[in-house]
Design an enzyme around this catalytic site. Structure first.
Site, mmCIF file in Angstrom:
data_model
loop_
_atom_site.group_PDB
_atom_site.id
_atom_site.type_symbol
_atom_site.label_atom_id
_atom_site.label_comp_id
_atom_site.label_asym_id
_atom_site.label_seq_id
_atom_site.Cartn_x
_atom_site.Cartn_y
_atom_site.Cartn_z
ATOM 1 C CG ASP A 185 -1.983 -0.963 1.302
ATOM 2 O OD1 ASP A 185 -2.109 -1.759 0.354
ATOM 3 O OD2 ASP A 185 -2.745 -0.949 2.292
ATOM 4 N NE ARG A 200 -3.662 -1.980 -4.280
ATOM 5 C CZ ARG A 200 -3.345 -2.080 -2.984
ATOM 6 N NH1 ARG A 200 -3.290 -1.011 -2.210
ATOM 7 N NH2 ARG A 200 -3.067 -3.257 -2.458
HETATM 8 P P1 FDA Z 1 -14.070 8.654 -5.915
HETATM 9 O O1 FDA Z 1 -13.737 9.042 -4.513
HETATM 10 O O2 FDA Z 1 -14.170 9.725 -6.941
HETATM 11 O O3 FDA Z 1 -15.414 7.817 -5.861
HETATM 12 C C1 FDA Z 1 -16.082 7.353 -7.024
HETATM 13 C C2 FDA Z 1 -17.410 6.755 -6.597
HETATM 14 O O4 FDA Z 1 -17.171 5.595 -5.794
HETATM 15 C C3 FDA Z 1 -18.231 7.660 -5.686
HETATM 16 O O5 FDA Z 1 -19.029 8.515 -6.432
HETATM 17 C C4 FDA Z 1 -19.016 6.679 -4.867
HETATM 18 O O6 FDA Z 1 -20.109 6.187 -5.611
HETATM 19 C C5 FDA Z 1 -18.060 5.534 -4.703
HETATM 20 N N1 FDA Z 1 -17.285 5.613 -3.449
HETATM 21 C C6 FDA Z 1 -15.964 5.911 -3.328
HETATM 22 N N2 FDA Z 1 -15.579 5.814 -2.044
HETATM 23 C C7 FDA Z 1 -16.683 5.466 -1.343
HETATM 24 C C8 FDA Z 1 -16.929 5.216 0.039
HETATM 25 N N3 FDA Z 1 -15.964 5.313 0.946
HETATM 26 N N4 FDA Z 1 -18.181 4.868 0.415
HETATM 27 C C9 FDA Z 1 -19.181 4.746 -0.504
HETATM 28 N N5 FDA Z 1 -19.001 4.973 -1.838
HETATM 29 C C10 FDA Z 1 -17.776 5.331 -2.236
HETATM 30 N N6 FDA Z 1 -5.435 4.770 -1.248
HETATM 31 C C11 FDA Z 1 -4.165 5.068 -0.888
HETATM 32 O O7 FDA Z 1 -3.851 6.240 -0.638
HETATM 33 N N7 FDA Z 1 -3.226 4.062 -0.803
HETATM 34 C C12 FDA Z 1 -3.512 2.767 -1.086
HETATM 35 O O8 FDA Z 1 -2.640 1.903 -1.009
HETATM 36 C C13 FDA Z 1 -4.847 2.449 -1.475
HETATM 37 N N8 FDA Z 1 -5.218 1.164 -1.763
HETATM 38 C C14 FDA Z 1 -6.456 0.920 -2.318
HETATM 39 C C15 FDA Z 1 -6.775 -0.359 -2.774
HETATM 40 C C16 FDA Z 1 -7.978 -0.582 -3.434
HETATM 41 C C17 FDA Z 1 -8.295 -1.955 -3.951
HETATM 42 C C18 FDA Z 1 -8.885 0.495 -3.635
HETATM 43 C C19 FDA Z 1 -10.166 0.307 -4.374
HETATM 44 C C20 FDA Z 1 -8.595 1.749 -3.128
HETATM 45 C C21 FDA Z 1 -7.392 1.969 -2.452
HETATM 46 N N9 FDA Z 1 -7.083 3.226 -1.954
HETATM 47 C C22 FDA Z 1 -5.791 3.502 -1.549
HETATM 48 C C23 FDA Z 1 -8.152 4.255 -1.783
HETATM 49 C C24 FDA Z 1 -8.206 5.220 -2.952
HETATM 50 O O9 FDA Z 1 -7.084 6.068 -2.939
HETATM 51 C C25 FDA Z 1 -9.472 6.096 -2.880
HETATM 52 O O10 FDA Z 1 -9.406 6.881 -1.723
HETATM 53 C C26 FDA Z 1 -10.767 5.308 -2.887
HETATM 54 O O11 FDA Z 1 -10.723 4.264 -3.809
HETATM 55 C C27 FDA Z 1 -11.981 6.214 -3.259
HETATM 56 O O12 FDA Z 1 -11.746 6.826 -4.474
HETATM 57 P P2 FDA Z 1 -12.351 6.329 -5.874
HETATM 58 O O13 FDA Z 1 -11.206 6.057 -6.767
HETATM 59 O O14 FDA Z 1 -13.304 5.241 -5.697
HETATM 60 O O15 FDA Z 1 -13.023 7.635 -6.496
#
Ligand code: FDA
Length: 310
Positions: free
Chosen positions: A137, A186
Protein backbone atom coordinates in the site's frame (compact mmCIF):
# COMPACT_ATOMS: atom_id res chain seq x y z
CA UNK A 1 -13.86 22.31 -7.43
CA UNK A 2 -16.50 20.28 -5.61
CA UNK A 3 -17.44 21.28 -2.05
CA UNK A 4 -17.14 17.66 -1.02
CA UNK A 5 -13.53 17.26 -2.29
CA UNK A 6 -12.20 20.64 -1.30
CA UNK A 7 -13.90 21.26 2.04
CA UNK A 8 -15.69 18.25 3.54
CA UNK A 9 -13.06 15.59 2.88
CA UNK A 10 -10.14 17.50 4.54
CA UNK A 11 -12.47 18.60 7.35
CA UNK A 12 -13.59 15.04 8.10
CA UNK A 13 -10.00 13.78 8.04
CA UNK A 14 -8.90 16.57 10.41
CA UNK A 15 -11.75 16.01 12.86
CA UNK A 16 -11.07 12.26 12.76
CA UNK A 17 -7.59 12.82 14.18
CA UNK A 18 -8.99 14.06 17.50
CA UNK A 19 -8.94 11.41 20.24
CA UNK A 20 -12.59 12.15 21.12
CA UNK A 21 -13.65 11.31 17.55
CA UNK A 22 -11.96 7.95 17.88
CA UNK A 23 -13.73 7.37 21.22
CA UNK A 24 -17.15 8.22 19.80
CA UNK A 25 -16.73 6.06 16.71
CA UNK A 26 -15.04 3.02 18.26
CA UNK A 27 -17.00 3.13 21.52
CA UNK A 28 -20.56 3.34 20.20
CA UNK A 29 -22.83 0.88 18.48
CA UNK A 30 -23.53 3.19 15.48
CA UNK A 31 -19.76 3.60 15.00
CA UNK A 32 -19.20 -0.13 14.96
CA UNK A 33 -22.24 -0.58 12.70
CA UNK A 34 -20.80 1.80 10.10
CA UNK A 35 -17.41 0.07 10.40
CA UNK A 36 -19.02 -3.30 9.68
CA UNK A 37 -19.99 -2.04 6.25
CA UNK A 38 -16.35 -1.48 5.28
CA UNK A 39 -14.48 -4.02 7.42
CA UNK A 40 -14.98 -7.77 7.03
CA UNK A 41 -14.66 -8.41 10.76
CA UNK A 42 -12.08 -8.49 13.50
CA UNK A 43 -10.66 -11.96 12.80
CA UNK A 44 -8.86 -13.73 9.96
CA UNK A 45 -11.76 -16.22 9.86
CA UNK A 46 -14.16 -13.35 9.12
CA UNK A 47 -11.94 -12.20 6.25
CA UNK A 48 -11.58 -15.73 4.84
CA UNK A 49 -15.35 -16.19 4.97
CA UNK A 50 -15.79 -13.04 2.87
CA UNK A 51 -13.06 -14.20 0.45
CA UNK A 52 -14.90 -17.52 0.04
CA UNK A 53 -18.20 -15.79 -0.71
CA UNK A 54 -16.56 -13.49 -3.26
CA UNK A 55 -14.87 -16.47 -4.87
CA UNK A 56 -18.23 -18.14 -5.39
CA UNK A 57 -19.25 -14.98 -7.24
CA UNK A 58 -16.15 -15.07 -9.47
CA UNK A 59 -14.43 -12.25 -7.60
CA UNK A 60 -10.86 -12.68 -6.34
CA UNK A 61 -9.63 -11.07 -3.14
CA UNK A 62 -6.79 -9.45 -1.26
CA UNK A 63 -6.39 -9.45 2.52
CA UNK A 64 -5.44 -6.36 4.50
CA UNK A 65 -4.71 -6.92 8.18
CA UNK A 66 -5.63 -3.50 9.56
CA UNK A 67 -3.08 -1.39 11.39
CA UNK A 68 -0.65 1.42 10.64
CA UNK A 69 1.97 3.68 12.21
CA UNK A 70 3.04 1.18 14.84
CA UNK A 71 5.63 2.59 17.26
CA UNK A 72 7.38 -0.51 18.58
CA UNK A 73 9.19 -3.50 17.12
CA UNK A 74 6.88 -5.75 19.12
CA UNK A 75 3.76 -4.35 17.41
CA UNK A 76 5.41 -4.68 14.00
CA UNK A 77 6.34 -8.29 14.74
CA UNK A 78 2.71 -9.00 15.67
CA UNK A 79 1.64 -7.66 12.28
CA UNK A 80 4.22 -9.87 10.60
CA UNK A 81 2.87 -12.90 12.48
CA UNK A 82 -0.68 -12.00 11.42
CA UNK A 83 0.36 -11.91 7.77
CA UNK A 84 2.13 -15.26 8.06
CA UNK A 85 -1.08 -16.67 9.53
CA UNK A 86 -3.07 -15.14 6.68
CA UNK A 87 -0.77 -16.75 4.10
CA UNK A 88 -1.16 -20.12 5.77
CA UNK A 89 -4.97 -19.72 5.72
CA UNK A 90 -4.91 -18.85 2.02
CA UNK A 91 -2.84 -21.96 1.34
CA UNK A 92 -5.26 -24.13 3.31
CA UNK A 93 -8.16 -22.73 1.29
CA UNK A 94 -6.63 -24.27 -1.89
CA UNK A 95 -7.64 -22.86 -5.29
CA UNK A 96 -8.57 -19.53 -3.67
CA UNK A 97 -7.01 -16.63 -5.57
CA UNK A 98 -6.30 -14.37 -2.61
CA UNK A 99 -3.40 -11.89 -2.45
CA UNK A 100 -2.19 -9.91 0.57
CA UNK A 101 -1.55 -6.21 0.93
CA UNK A 102 1.01 -4.72 3.33
CA UNK A 103 1.40 -1.29 4.92
CA UNK A 104 5.06 -0.46 5.62
CA UNK A 105 4.22 1.62 8.72
CA UNK A 106 2.39 -1.38 10.17
CA UNK A 107 5.54 -3.43 9.71
CA UNK A 108 7.83 -0.98 11.49
CA UNK A 109 8.76 1.81 9.04
CA UNK A 110 8.43 4.39 11.84
CA UNK A 111 10.84 2.33 13.95
CA UNK A 112 13.45 2.09 11.18
CA UNK A 113 13.79 1.14 7.54
CA UNK A 114 15.77 -1.94 8.56
CA UNK A 115 13.12 -3.05 11.08
CA UNK A 116 10.46 -2.78 8.40
CA UNK A 117 12.47 -4.77 5.89
CA UNK A 118 13.22 -7.42 8.50
CA UNK A 119 9.45 -7.92 8.90
CA UNK A 120 8.61 -7.73 5.21
CA UNK A 121 11.20 -10.31 4.10
CA UNK A 122 9.79 -13.37 5.93
CA UNK A 123 6.33 -12.47 4.60
CA UNK A 124 7.73 -12.32 1.06
CA UNK A 125 9.51 -15.64 1.49
CA UNK A 126 6.32 -17.31 2.73
CA UNK A 127 4.30 -15.75 -0.11
CA UNK A 128 6.91 -16.81 -2.67
CA UNK A 129 6.85 -20.41 -1.42
CA UNK A 130 3.08 -20.45 -2.08
CA UNK A 131 3.04 -18.21 -5.18
CA UNK A 132 0.78 -15.69 -3.45
CA UNK A 133 0.83 -12.16 -4.83
CA UNK A 134 1.82 -9.34 -2.47
CA UNK A 135 0.98 -5.66 -2.84
CA UNK A 136 2.46 -2.76 -0.92
CA UNK A 137 0.00 0.00 0.00
CA UNK A 138 1.03 3.62 -0.38
CA UNK A 139 0.47 5.74 2.71
CA UNK A 140 0.77 9.50 3.26
CA UNK A 141 3.26 11.52 1.25
CA UNK A 142 6.04 11.55 3.86
CA UNK A 143 6.30 7.78 3.43
CA UNK A 144 6.49 7.64 -0.35
CA UNK A 145 10.30 7.60 -0.64
CA UNK A 146 10.93 4.96 2.05
CA UNK A 147 7.99 2.91 0.74
CA UNK A 148 9.45 2.94 -2.76
CA UNK A 149 12.78 1.83 -1.25
CA UNK A 150 11.05 -1.03 0.58
CA UNK A 151 9.29 -1.91 -2.66
CA UNK A 152 12.52 -2.00 -4.73
CA UNK A 153 14.13 -4.34 -2.16
CA UNK A 154 11.00 -6.48 -2.00
CA UNK A 155 10.61 -6.71 -5.75
CA UNK A 156 14.22 -7.80 -6.18
CA UNK A 157 13.52 -10.62 -3.70
CA UNK A 158 10.13 -11.62 -5.10
CA UNK A 159 8.94 -10.29 -8.49
CA UNK A 160 5.27 -10.94 -7.65
CA UNK A 161 5.30 -7.88 -5.40
CA UNK A 162 3.52 -4.78 -6.62
CA UNK A 163 3.21 -1.21 -5.44
CA UNK A 164 0.29 1.21 -5.05
CA UNK A 165 0.74 4.63 -6.65
CA UNK A 166 -1.54 7.63 -6.04
CA UNK A 167 -2.81 9.82 -8.86
CA UNK A 168 -3.44 12.80 -6.55
CA UNK A 169 0.32 13.20 -5.98
CA UNK A 170 2.05 15.43 -8.50
CA UNK A 171 5.27 13.42 -8.06
CA UNK A 172 3.76 10.10 -9.20
CA UNK A 173 4.38 10.85 -12.86
CA UNK A 174 8.11 10.99 -12.07
CA UNK A 175 8.01 7.97 -9.76
CA UNK A 176 6.61 5.86 -12.58
CA UNK A 177 9.79 6.47 -14.58
CA UNK A 178 11.89 4.73 -11.90
CA UNK A 179 9.84 1.57 -11.41
CA UNK A 180 11.39 -1.81 -12.12
CA UNK A 181 10.38 -2.81 -15.68
CA UNK A 182 7.19 -4.85 -15.78
CA UNK A 183 6.40 -4.62 -12.05
CA UNK A 184 2.76 -4.72 -10.95
CA UNK A 185 1.20 -1.36 -10.09
CA UNK A 186 -2.03 -0.65 -8.24
CA UNK A 187 -3.29 2.70 -9.42
CA UNK A 188 -5.40 4.59 -6.85
CA UNK A 189 -6.51 8.20 -6.46
CA UNK A 190 -5.10 8.57 -2.92
CA UNK A 191 -6.84 8.69 0.45
CA UNK A 192 -4.78 10.87 2.84
CA UNK A 193 -4.92 14.48 3.96
CA UNK A 194 -2.00 16.12 2.15
CA UNK A 195 -0.67 19.67 1.83
CA UNK A 196 -2.00 21.36 -1.33
CA UNK A 197 1.52 21.91 -2.71
CA UNK A 198 2.07 18.21 -3.32
CA UNK A 199 -1.33 17.11 -4.63
CA UNK A 200 -3.82 17.94 -7.34
CA UNK A 201 -6.68 19.45 -5.40
CA UNK A 202 -9.65 19.14 -7.73
CA UNK A 203 -11.43 15.92 -8.67
CA UNK A 204 -10.98 16.83 -12.32
CA UNK A 205 -7.20 17.05 -11.98
CA UNK A 206 -6.93 13.87 -9.90
CA UNK A 207 -9.05 11.97 -12.44
CA UNK A 208 -7.06 13.35 -15.38
CA UNK A 209 -3.83 12.32 -13.65
CA UNK A 210 -5.29 8.82 -13.08
CA UNK A 211 -6.11 8.48 -16.78
CA UNK A 212 -2.64 9.76 -17.82
CA UNK A 213 -0.87 7.40 -15.42
CA UNK A 214 -2.92 4.48 -16.68
CA UNK A 215 -1.89 5.32 -20.26
CA UNK A 216 1.80 5.54 -19.32
CA UNK A 217 1.79 2.34 -17.27
CA UNK A 218 -0.13 0.45 -19.94
CA UNK A 219 2.24 1.60 -22.70
CA UNK A 220 5.25 0.61 -20.57
CA UNK A 221 3.92 -2.93 -20.19
CA UNK A 222 3.13 -2.95 -16.46
CA UNK A 223 0.40 -5.20 -15.09
CA UNK A 224 -2.09 -2.70 -13.61
CA UNK A 225 -4.66 -2.97 -10.85
CA UNK A 226 -7.20 -0.27 -11.61
CA UNK A 227 -8.29 0.41 -8.04
CA UNK A 228 -11.21 2.81 -8.17
CA UNK A 229 -15.00 2.85 -7.98
CA UNK A 230 -15.25 5.79 -10.34
CA UNK A 231 -17.59 4.63 -13.12
CA UNK A 232 -16.19 7.12 -15.64
CA UNK A 233 -12.58 6.00 -15.14
CA UNK A 234 -13.58 2.33 -15.08
CA UNK A 235 -15.46 2.68 -18.34
CA UNK A 236 -12.50 4.49 -19.93
CA UNK A 237 -10.14 1.69 -18.92
CA UNK A 238 -12.58 -0.99 -20.03
CA UNK A 239 -12.78 0.54 -23.51
CA UNK A 240 -9.02 1.05 -23.77
CA UNK A 241 -8.15 -2.51 -22.79
CA UNK A 242 -10.87 -4.04 -24.97
CA UNK A 243 -9.69 -1.93 -27.92
CA UNK A 244 -6.04 -2.90 -27.42
CA UNK A 245 -7.08 -6.48 -28.21
CA UNK A 246 -4.50 -8.16 -26.01
CA UNK A 247 -7.00 -9.52 -23.50
CA UNK A 248 -7.24 -8.87 -19.78
CA UNK A 249 -4.22 -10.77 -18.49
CA UNK A 250 -2.48 -7.51 -17.54
CA UNK A 251 -5.27 -5.39 -16.08
CA UNK A 252 -7.75 -6.05 -13.32
CA UNK A 253 -10.35 -3.94 -11.54
CA UNK A 254 -9.98 -3.64 -7.79
CA UNK A 255 -12.51 -2.27 -5.34
CA UNK A 256 -12.90 -2.05 -1.60
CA UNK A 257 -15.03 -4.35 0.51
CA UNK A 258 -18.41 -2.69 1.03
CA UNK A 259 -18.02 -0.06 -1.69
CA UNK A 260 -19.99 -0.15 -4.96
CA UNK A 261 -20.96 -3.82 -4.71
CA UNK A 262 -23.17 -3.19 -7.74
CA UNK A 263 -20.12 -2.40 -9.89
CA UNK A 264 -18.16 -5.32 -8.46
CA UNK A 265 -20.91 -7.78 -9.45
CA UNK A 266 -21.62 -6.14 -12.77
CA UNK A 267 -18.01 -6.28 -14.00
CA UNK A 268 -17.48 -9.79 -12.62
CA UNK A 269 -20.75 -10.90 -14.23
CA UNK A 270 -19.54 -9.56 -17.56
CA UNK A 271 -16.38 -11.64 -17.22
CA UNK A 272 -13.90 -8.87 -16.34
CA UNK A 273 -11.31 -9.62 -13.66
CA UNK A 274 -12.38 -8.06 -10.35
CA UNK A 275 -10.55 -8.27 -7.04
CA UNK A 276 -11.88 -6.98 -3.73
CA UNK A 277 -9.66 -5.61 -0.97
CA UNK A 278 -10.74 -7.14 2.34
CA UNK A 279 -9.72 -5.28 5.50
CA UNK A 280 -10.00 -7.10 8.81
CA UNK A 281 -8.75 -6.75 12.37
CA UNK A 282 -9.38 -4.62 15.41
CA UNK A 283 -7.43 -1.52 14.31
CA UNK A 284 -10.10 -0.32 11.92
CA UNK A 285 -10.52 3.30 13.00
CA UNK A 286 -8.03 5.09 10.64
CA UNK A 287 -9.18 2.96 7.70
CA UNK A 288 -12.82 3.76 8.46
CA UNK A 289 -12.17 7.51 8.68
CA UNK A 290 -10.69 7.49 5.16
CA UNK A 291 -13.80 5.70 3.88
CA UNK A 292 -16.07 8.19 5.65
CA UNK A 293 -14.14 11.15 4.23
CA UNK A 294 -14.45 9.82 0.68
CA UNK A 295 -18.18 10.05 0.89
CA UNK A 296 -19.61 12.55 3.36
CA UNK A 297 -23.00 10.82 3.08
CA UNK A 298 -21.39 8.04 5.15
CA UNK A 299 -20.77 10.55 7.94
CA UNK A 300 -24.35 11.81 7.92
CA UNK A 301 -25.49 8.19 8.08
CA UNK A 302 -23.27 7.61 11.12
CA UNK A 303 -24.35 10.87 12.85
CA UNK A 304 -28.06 10.24 12.31
CA UNK A 305 -27.70 6.75 13.77
CA UNK A 306 -25.77 8.15 16.70
CA UNK A 307 -28.47 10.73 17.44
CA UNK A 308 -31.18 8.10 17.15
CA UNK A 309 -29.29 5.78 19.51
CA UNK A 310 -29.02 8.57 22.08
P1 FDA B 1 -14.07 8.65 -5.91
O1 FDA B 1 -13.74 9.04 -4.51
O2 FDA B 1 -14.17 9.73 -6.94
O3 FDA B 1 -15.41 7.82 -5.86
C1 FDA B 1 -16.08 7.35 -7.02
C2 FDA B 1 -17.41 6.76 -6.60
O4 FDA B 1 -17.17 5.59 -5.79
C3 FDA B 1 -18.23 7.66 -5.69
O5 FDA B 1 -19.03 8.52 -6.43
C4 FDA B 1 -19.02 6.68 -4.87
O6 FDA B 1 -20.11 6.19 -5.61
C5 FDA B 1 -18.06 5.53 -4.70
N1 FDA B 1 -17.28 5.61 -3.45
C6 FDA B 1 -15.96 5.91 -3.33
N2 FDA B 1 -15.58 5.81 -2.04
C7 FDA B 1 -16.68 5.47 -1.34
C8 FDA B 1 -16.93 5.22 0.04
N3 FDA B 1 -15.96 5.31 0.95
N4 FDA B 1 -18.18 4.87 0.41
C9 FDA B 1 -19.18 4.75 -0.50
N5 FDA B 1 -19.00 4.97 -1.84
C10 FDA B 1 -17.78 5.33 -2.24
N6 FDA B 1 -5.43 4.77 -1.25
C11 FDA B 1 -4.17 5.07 -0.89
O7 FDA B 1 -3.85 6.24 -0.64
N7 FDA B 1 -3.23 4.06 -0.80
C12 FDA B 1 -3.51 2.77 -1.09
O8 FDA B 1 -2.64 1.90 -1.01
C13 FDA B 1 -4.85 2.45 -1.48
N8 FDA B 1 -5.22 1.16 -1.76
C14 FDA B 1 -6.46 0.92 -2.32
C15 FDA B 1 -6.77 -0.36 -2.77
C16 FDA B 1 -7.98 -0.58 -3.43
C17 FDA B 1 -8.29 -1.95 -3.95
C18 FDA B 1 -8.89 0.50 -3.63
C19 FDA B 1 -10.17 0.31 -4.37
C20 FDA B 1 -8.60 1.75 -3.13
C21 FDA B 1 -7.39 1.97 -2.45
N9 FDA B 1 -7.08 3.23 -1.95
C22 FDA B 1 -5.79 3.50 -1.55
C23 FDA B 1 -8.15 4.25 -1.78
C24 FDA B 1 -8.21 5.22 -2.95
O9 FDA B 1 -7.08 6.07 -2.94
C25 FDA B 1 -9.47 6.10 -2.88
O10 FDA B 1 -9.41 6.88 -1.72
C26 FDA B 1 -10.77 5.31 -2.89
O11 FDA B 1 -10.72 4.26 -3.81
C27 FDA B 1 -11.98 6.21 -3.26
O12 FDA B 1 -11.75 6.83 -4.47
P2 FDA B 1 -12.35 6.33 -5.87
O13 FDA B 1 -11.21 6.06 -6.77
O14 FDA B 1 -13.30 5.24 -5.70
O15 FDA B 1 -13.02 7.64 -6.50
Amino acid sequence: MSFSTSVLRPLILQVAEHPWSRRIVTGTRPGRAVASRFVAGESLEDAMRVAGTLDRNRITSMLDFLGENVRTEEQAEKARAAYLEALAAVERAEDLDCAISLKPTQLGLDVSFEACLANVEPILDAAKARGTAVMIDMESVGYVDPTLRVFHEAHARYPKVGIALQSYLRRTERDVQHLPPGCRVRLVKGAYLEPPEVVFTTKREVDASFARLFTTLFARGHPIDVATHDPRLLEGVRRRVDAAGEGWSRVEFQMLYGVRRDLQSRFAGQGYPVRVYIPYGTEWYPYLTRRLAERPANVWFFLSNLLRAR
